[in-house]
Design an enzyme around this catalytic site. Structure first.
Site, PDB file in Angstrom:
ATOM      1  N   SER A 124      14.833 -55.846  46.023  1.00  0.00           N
ATOM      2  CA  SER A 124      14.483 -54.709  45.159  1.00  0.00           C
ATOM      3  C   SER A 124      15.585 -53.672  45.037  1.00  0.00           C
ATOM      4  O   SER A 124      15.574 -52.868  44.100  1.00  0.00           O
ATOM      5  CB  SER A 124      13.209 -54.031  45.678  1.00  0.00           C
ATOM      6  OG  SER A 124      13.446 -53.408  46.928  1.00  0.00           O
ATOM      7  N   LYS A 186      14.123 -47.228  48.962  1.00  0.00           N
ATOM      8  CA  LYS A 186      14.268 -47.025  47.512  1.00  0.00           C
ATOM      9  C   LYS A 186      15.213 -45.855  47.273  1.00  0.00           C
ATOM     10  O   LYS A 186      15.674 -45.188  48.199  1.00  0.00           O
ATOM     11  CB  LYS A 186      12.908 -46.713  46.856  1.00  0.00           C
ATOM     12  CG  LYS A 186      11.828 -47.761  47.054  1.00  0.00           C
ATOM     13  CD  LYS A 186      12.106 -49.056  46.328  1.00  0.00           C
ATOM     14  CE  LYS A 186      10.978 -50.064  46.555  1.00  0.00           C
ATOM     15  NZ  LYS A 186      11.310 -51.407  46.035  1.00  0.00           N
TER      16      LYS A 186
END
Length: 319
Positions: A124, A186
């Site tokens: 990701s 993230k």
């Protein structure tokens, strides 16, 4: 039996009584508490035989102790001999248990408040972070909590000295109830008060289009099909923060959504690999108290196809 000092001459002192001998303990570790415990099997420099101690005894400040030894082997030991071995199995187990316990407490303190190691399991954040990257994460910057490993129990919070910044990478605990102890990494793209919108994969923050050289996008023919339940999930939470026209007709997708306003003490985060990231677009804003830390550097990196070490990534700091 009382403590004793080394006699200047065994003959002059008349010799020690059976069962007691003053012995030098110079072989013991410097600075350690020098104690011989009941049941220990001791050995001396001049003798191969082992002798059993009948009572716990401490050494004095000069490093000598009067040992009560078992009969009749005590007669083979002369006053003033140097002790070489003095640990029994029980004593050894106790020593190892204390050492391991101390190491465990130090490890928990370090990983709770200072630095913890993490492994990247998913794509990701490619190409900033790759599957198989191992990195150290600094925790003290945003504050930490004492955490009992594998329990999810946290307490004794310590405040940090910094705040997460826009465009910075953070590690945080999952906000979803199904994975409360999952650590996720993230990039922060919005903080409290920011207005965010995405138009054809271009992120707009507070009216300005962002230049994002770190973003990885798949080609049009490779993009995964958007699942209807994910789109419903996006719409349900985003409507509460939507500030655009005609809320009733708002139908967000992963490539077009907003504008929405980030509430105070929260962050909007996304993965750099936009088409392979499950992030704030789906599950909402990240609460400030879920932030764990920021990546320091990669200490190891390994690829699996083919299996190899990515030496060029070691000691690199993710940005």
């Amino acid at each position: 039996m009382i403590f004793g000092r080394r006699a200047a001459d065994p003959a002059a002192s008349g010799g020690a009584k059976a069962g007691a001998r003053s012995v030098a303990t110079r072989a013991w570790p410097a600075g350690a508490r020098r104690v011989v415990r009941a049941g220990d099997r001791v050995r001396f420099a001049q003798h191969a035989e082992r002798y059993r101690v009948t009572r716990d005894v401490d050494a004095d400040a000069q490093g000598f102790a009067t040992l009560p030894l078992d009969e009749p082997l005590v007669y083979a030991v002369a006053d003033g001999e140097t002790l070489r071995v003095h640990r029994s199995v029980r004593h050894e187990v106790e020593s190892w248990a204390k050492s391991l316990g101390t190491a465990l407490v130090i490890w928990v303190l370090l990983t709770s408040y200072f630095v913890e190691a993490f492994r990247i399991p998913s794509p990701s954040m490619e190409n900033t972070l790759l599957v198989g990257d191992f990195l150290f994460v600094e925790k003290l910057v945003y504050g930490g909590q004492f955490q009992i490993p594998r329990t999810g129990i946290r307490f004794l919070e310590v405040p940090g000295y910094g705040e997460p910044l826009r465009d910075g990478i953070v590690v945080f605990r999952s906000v979803e109830d199904s994975t409360p102890n999952l650590n996720v990494v993230k990039r922060i793209l919005g903080t409290g008060g920011d207005t965010l919108q995405m138009v054809r994969d271009t992120l707009i923050r507070n009216g300005e289009r962002l230049h994002e050289p770190y973003v990885l996008r798949l080609s049009a023919g490779m993009q995964p099909e958007e699942q209807p339940f994910r789109l419903r999930q996006m719409r349900e939470w985003q409507l509460r923060y939507y500030v655009g026209a005609e809320p009733a007709g708002y139908q967000p997708t992963t490539h077009d959504w907003g504008p929405i306003v980030v509430p105070p003490e929260h962050y909007f985060v996304m993965g750099d690999n936009r088409d392979a990231s499950y992030d704030s677009r789906y599950w909402g804003f990240l609460p400030k108290d879920h932030v764990v830390g920021r990546p320091l550097f990669m200490y190891f990196s390994v690829a699996t196809d083919p299996l190899r070490v990515r030496w060029n990534r070691i000691f690199r700091r993710p940005r």
